[in-house]
Design a protein around this motif. Structure first.
Motif, PDB file in Angstrom:
ATOM      1  N   PHE A  79      75.793  62.246  58.037  1.00 48.16           N
ATOM      2  CA  PHE A  79      76.072  63.299  58.588  1.00 48.16           C
ATOM      3  C   PHE A  79      75.969  64.540  57.889  1.00 48.16           C
ATOM      4  O   PHE A  79      75.765  65.770  58.359  1.00 48.16           O
ATOM      5  N   GLY A  80      76.383  64.408  56.580  1.00 49.81           N
ATOM      6  CA  GLY A  80      76.485  65.551  55.700  1.00 49.81           C
ATOM      7  C   GLY A  80      75.030  66.233  55.524  1.00 49.81           C
ATOM      8  O   GLY A  80      74.993  67.564  55.318  1.00 49.81           O
ATOM      9  N   ARG A  81      74.245  65.249  55.264  1.00 53.90           N
ATOM     10  CA  ARG A  81      72.892  65.985  55.110  1.00 53.90           C
ATOM     11  C   ARG A  81      72.217  66.232  56.361  1.00 53.90           C
ATOM     12  O   ARG A  81      71.433  67.552  56.476  1.00 53.90           O
ATOM     13  N   VAL A 261      65.732  59.987  43.556  1.00 51.38           N
ATOM     14  CA  VAL A 261      64.749  60.452  42.585  1.00 51.38           C
ATOM     15  C   VAL A 261      63.597  60.753  42.941  1.00 51.38           C
ATOM     16  O   VAL A 261      63.127  61.804  42.718  1.00 51.38           O
ATOM     17  N   ARG A 262      62.897  59.894  43.796  1.00 52.00           N
ATOM     18  CA  ARG A 262      61.808  60.267  44.197  1.00 52.00           C
ATOM     19  C   ARG A 262      61.322  61.067  45.236  1.00 52.00           C
ATOM     20  O   ARG A 262      60.423  61.728  45.342  1.00 52.00           O
ATOM     21  N   PRO A 266      65.986  64.745  49.119  1.00 52.68           N
ATOM     22  CA  PRO A 266      66.636  62.993  49.412  1.00 52.68           C
ATOM     23  C   PRO A 266      67.946  63.507  50.088  1.00 52.68           C
ATOM     24  O   PRO A 266      68.391  64.737  50.479  1.00 52.68           O
ATOM     25  N   LEU A 267      68.406  62.409  50.533  1.00 52.97           N
ATOM     26  CA  LEU A 267      69.832  62.365  51.485  1.00 52.97           C
ATOM     27  C   LEU A 267      70.917  63.112  50.328  1.00 52.97           C
ATOM     28  O   LEU A 267      71.637  63.898  50.864  1.00 52.97           O
ATOM     29  N   VAL A 268      70.917  62.489  49.255  1.00 54.46           N
ATOM     30  CA  VAL A 268      71.868  63.072  48.218  1.00 54.46           C
ATOM     31  C   VAL A 268      71.338  63.898  47.071  1.00 54.46           C
ATOM     32  O   VAL A 268      70.497  63.398  46.449  1.00 54.46           O
ATOM     33  N   ASP A 269      71.700  65.068  47.072  1.00 50.66           N
ATOM     34  CA  ASP A 269      71.020  66.061  45.864  1.00 50.66           C
ATOM     35  C   ASP A 269      71.787  65.650  44.848  1.00 50.66           C
ATOM     36  O   ASP A 269      72.892  66.268  44.359  1.00 50.66           O
ATOM     37  N   LEU A 270      71.227  64.631  43.900  1.00 54.11           N
ATOM     38  CA  LEU A 270      71.597  64.092  42.894  1.00 54.11           C
ATOM     39  C   LEU A 270      72.054  65.211  41.628  1.00 54.11           C
ATOM     40  O   LEU A 270      72.786  65.182  40.816  1.00 54.11           O
ATOM     41  N   ASP A 401      73.449  76.229  51.735  1.00 55.73           N
ATOM     42  CA  ASP A 401      72.758  75.005  52.414  1.00 55.73           C
ATOM     43  C   ASP A 401      72.951  73.720  51.710  1.00 55.73           C
ATOM     44  O   ASP A 401      72.295  72.971  52.233  1.00 55.73           O
ATOM     45  N   ARG A 402      73.962  73.605  50.694  1.00 50.41           N
ATOM     46  CA  ARG A 402      74.202  72.395  50.376  1.00 50.41           C
ATOM     47  C   ARG A 402      75.628  71.920  50.408  1.00 50.41           C
ATOM     48  O   ARG A 402      75.905  70.934  49.884  1.00 50.41           O
TER      49      ARG A 402
END
Length: 508
Positions: A79-81, A261-262, A266-270, A401-402
């Motif tokens: 839900f965060g993304r 990473v690819r 992504p769902l999580v911005d590493l 926006d993050r």
């Protein structure tokens, strides 16, 4: 004013707060937070009564307590993304509606199975509420008021979580176990109506056109669920199950990282973890949750199983913890612009460790209510002093926006910490007890524990308290590792933009 996002090579636009009465938004979202956290923690005290009245098995009672937390934890990242793509307001409002309907279903659940299903639905709605609450405030408040607003928001969440057992005990004493949900239902409904009226419609997020990472979402849900299953006692009796869950979780985690990473979006911005300050803030949030969440559970089990107290009295015992949180968070709101998050968070975590050690010593020595109350108030002061600077620091250290996914990471780690805390306390408190003593401890049946059972329980209580104290001590070291006033520091900031418009700038 547009600016370049170095991590993604594109322009992002930050919108200045547009709501003329931001504190009305705060009041509306705070009402939703109260409903969510009281519903989560209030069942701790009501669970023995619920188990007896519904005739629930031990496994069913465990799922009633933890099913809500498992689903919430698994969906917060998703839900965060998603909020960064579709917008925070619509997702938040949908979450409130789902939560309110699910609460009504809890009230009228005829069996334990129905109640488990209703609690799972509650958890879905709660995930959307928890994920978007802080981000909505960050988007609504002007920079010079944001630190105070986020500090107050952290206070509301912490106090609601600690007051949950008080509300649960009082409602159970008057209306039975359904009383908890009867108390939460009007609060959730009021939050829905108020939020619909006052939360502003904001411009579409800069990331609206980005695709949603479905694979990452599925893997994250599977990963978090596997971790919860591996850590939570009582969900399965198979001796090989924990090892199987951990192995599956490791494989899923590796797959998740590879996918993230690819992925271009992504769902999580590493890249968030490239900032040492942000990474340490997130780790500290996890540790304080592990160290403190299950304290009311520990107090409740001690009061009902050993002292023979009623659920209402057991709930009242944790009130000093809530009062300490309110006082310290209020003070932190005034101190956050004078001292760095490193100083305030370290002091808060240190107070938490001291309070946990004092509480453990008081309970094991049969200390009076006044001694335990003072010790619990110290824990509450530590929580309040930690939450305000750490939350505002994180929100102001990421792009507009993050913020959804950043807050989602924080909320996910806190919920994982809540589950870890519960699992640790339940596992340690009942270690070595025979089946009858374990059932008596869970059900809170007065006088059911034998003399030897009480002695074993008190020995386990000391171990549990020392484990939580040690975790808080590690948290102090993490907070002391926060960077000072450098470009990597996540400390709150405000600057004056051209034309006299106050806007936040990124420092992390």
């Amino acid at each position: 004013m547009p600016r370049q996002d170095p991590a993604r090579g594109r322009l992002i636009t930050e919108s200045a707060p547009q709501h003329p009465h931001p504190w009305r938004v705060f009041a509306a979202t705070s009402t939703g937070v109260v409903a969510v956290f009281v519903s989560m923690s209030g069942l701790t005290v009501a669970l023995p009564t619920l188990t007896r009245e519904l005739g629930a098995s031990a496994a069913q009672a465990t799922w009633i307590l933890l099913g809500y937390m498992v689903v919430t934890t698994a969906l917060i990242l998703v839900f965060g993304r998603l909020s960064d793509i579709v917008g925070r307001r619509p997702l938040y409002l949908c979450g409130l509606v789902v939560f309110t309907v699910a609460t009504a279903l809890c009230v009228f659940s005829p069996t334990a199975g129905w109640l488990i299903a209703a609690r799972v639905l509650q958890g879905i709605g709660a995930a959307a509420v928890v994920t978007n609450n802080t981000s909505l405030l960050t988007d609504t408040f002007a920079p010079h008021l944001l630190g105070r607003a986020l500090g107050s928001n952290a206070t509301v969440a912490a106090v609601a979580q600690v007051l949950g057992p008080v509300v649960g005990g009082a409602a159970t004493a008057v209306f039975g176990w359904r009383g908890l949900f009867l108390a939460v239902l009007p609060v959730a409904a009021a939050a829905t109506v108020a939020s619909l009226a006052v939360i502003p419609r904001m411009r579409p997020p800069a990331s609206r056109r980005e695709p949603f990472d479905v694979t990452g979402a599925i893997l994250s849900c599977v990963l978090l669920t596997l971790v919860v299953l591996a850590l939570t006692p009582g969900l399965t009796t198979a001796p090989w199950a924990p090892w199987a869950f951990w192995t599956a979780a490791a494989v899923t985690a590796a797959a998740f990282v590879v996918v993230q990473v690819r992925r271009r979006h992504p769902l999580v911005d590493l890249s968030l973890f490239r900032s040492r300050g942000i990474a340490l803030v997130l780790l500290a949030a996890l540790l304080i949750a592990v160290a403190t969440y299950a304290v009311p559970l520990l107090i409740s089990m001690f009061a009902q199983a050993v002292d023979g107290s009623s659920p209402f009295v057991a709930g009242l015992l944790v009130t000093p913890m809530a009062l300490g949180t309110v006082i310290a968070a209020y003070a932190a709101g005034h101190l956050v612009n004078r001292f760095t998050p490193r100083a305030l968070s370290s002091c808060g975590m240190g107070l938490t460790a001291v309070g946990l050690l004092a509480t453990t010593a008081a309970l094991s020595a049969g200390g009076g209510t006044a001694v335990v109350a003072v010790a619990l108030s110290v824990i509450g002061c530590g929580i309040g002093l930690f939450m305000t600077p750490s939350t505002s620091a994180l929100m102001l250290s990421v792009e507009s926006d993050r913020r959804g996914i950043a807050n989602g990471l924080r909320s996910t780690l806190q919920n994982v910490g809540n589950l870890l805390s519960t699992a640790i306390v339940l596992a340690v408190l009942t270690a070595g007890l025979d089946a009858a003593a374990r059932q008596a401890a869970y059900a809170g049946t007065p006088g059911a524990l034998t003399t030897s059972g009480i002695e074993d329980f008190l020995d386990n209580l000391v171990v549990a308290g020392l484990v939580l104290t040690g975790i808080a001590a590690v948290g102090v070291a993490v907070c002391l590792g926060f960077p000072r006033r450098t470009s990597d520091s996540p400390r709150p900031f405000t600057t004056t933009a051209p034309h006299g418009t106050d806007r936040p700038k990124e420092t992390a």
